[in-house]
Scaffold this motif. Structure first.
Motif, PDB file in Angstrom:
ATOM      1  N   GLU A  78       0.855  -1.190   0.000  1.00  0.00           N
ATOM      2  CA  GLU A  78       0.000   0.000   0.000  1.00  0.00           C
ATOM      3  C   GLU A  78       0.892   1.242   0.000  1.00  0.00           C
ATOM      4  N   PRO A  79       0.738   2.130  -0.981  1.00  0.00           N
ATOM      5  CA  PRO A  79       1.602   3.314  -1.033  1.00  0.00           C
ATOM      6  C   PRO A  79       1.571   4.070   0.297  1.00  0.00           C
ATOM      7  N   ALA A  80       2.774   4.499   0.726  1.00  0.00           N
ATOM      8  CA  ALA A  80       2.912   5.158   2.020  1.00  0.00           C
ATOM      9  C   ALA A  80       3.891   6.323   1.856  1.00  0.00           C
ATOM     10  N   GLU A  81       4.381   6.860   2.976  1.00  0.00           N
ATOM     11  CA  GLU A  81       5.245   8.049   2.916  1.00  0.00           C
ATOM     12  C   GLU A  81       6.442   7.836   1.996  1.00  0.00           C
ATOM     13  N   ASP A  82       6.992   6.613   1.980  1.00  0.00           N
ATOM     14  CA  ASP A  82       8.152   6.351   1.106  1.00  0.00           C
ATOM     15  C   ASP A  82       7.759   6.504  -0.365  1.00  0.00           C
TER      16      ASP A  82
END
Ligand SMILES: C[S@@+](CC[C@H](N)C(=O)[O-])C[C@H]1O[C@@H](n2cnc3c(N)ncnc32)[C@H](O)[C@@H]1O
Length: 202
Positions: free
Chosen positions: A21-25
């Motif tokens: 799941e796309p996150a801060e990185d």
């Protein structure tokens, strides 16, 4: 299906038990890539996951030619659903056979960067999103060993790492390989600092 919207792009996430799941990185790498990329560039994203970073680039930049690779079949399917041209393979394998023009202006990778012991592995393909081996740099090191073969002259590489991955070790390896190295984006997120490291071939 869950979707997120980021910088004019809508990204379908699929099943987040199966796909990273796309996150801060992901957000930090996408923003850094948007600043570095220019119209007309040929871009390669390794380990595209849901296709988040590639979709953000495709929706915001004109005239780019983008191809991605991904080892997790569930992620590769999700990225395809988002309109990303993706090859399901390990790092760069399969690129040469699929595309005669395999040299890129910009190559991106948000790798699995966490130091991971046997007991910390997660089941199934999703482990590839997190498992950086004991050092946290195992997949990144393999990527760095090969990436120059796929760069155009004066091409550049953007890799996402964490303070846990070890900036000095990554810099040292990249410099030994002939890159000029800069940290072009940073963000503190709870116990770690995320960084986008740029390697340029002059
Ligand atoms: C941290 S996730 C990042 C996903 C996506 N790029 C993002 O920023 O949201 C790392 C991704 O790299 C993929 N990956 C890990 N090792 C790989 C390899 N050897 N070849 C291709 N993809 C790989 C994982 O399956 C995962 O989708």
């Amino acid at each position: 299906m869950v979707e997120i919207e980021y910088r004019k792009a809508r990204i379908k996430l699929g099943n987040i038990d199966l796909v990273y799941e796309p996150a801060e990185d992901s957000f930090l790498l996408a923003d850094a890539a948007l600043k570095e990329a220019k119209a007309g560039m040929r871009i390669l994203e390794i380990g595209t996951g849901s296709g988040f970073v590639s979709t953000v680039l495709l929706e915001n930049l004109k005239d780019i030619r983008l191809v991605a690779t991904e080892i997790n079949p569930n992620a590769a399917t999700c990225a395809k659903t988002n309109g990303v041209e993706v090859i399901r393979t390990d790092l760069f394998k399969g690129l040469k056979s699929r595309d005669p023009e395999t040299h890129f202006d910009l190559i991106l990778f948000n790798p699995p960067y966490l130091p991971t012991s046997e007991e910390e592995k997660v089941p199934g393909w999703l482990n590839y999103a997190f498992d950086g081996g004991i050092s946290g740099r195992e997949t990144l090191d393999r990527f760095l060993d090969e990436v120059k073969d796929y760069l155009k002259p004066r091409g550049e590489v953007l890799v996402l790492i964490s303070s846990i991955t070890g900036l000095e070790a990554v810099k040292e390896k990249m410099e030994k390989l002939g890159f000029t190295v800069d940290v072009i984006a940073r963000k503190k997120v709870s116990f770690e600092e995320l960084m986008v490291v740029r390697g340029k071939i002059l």
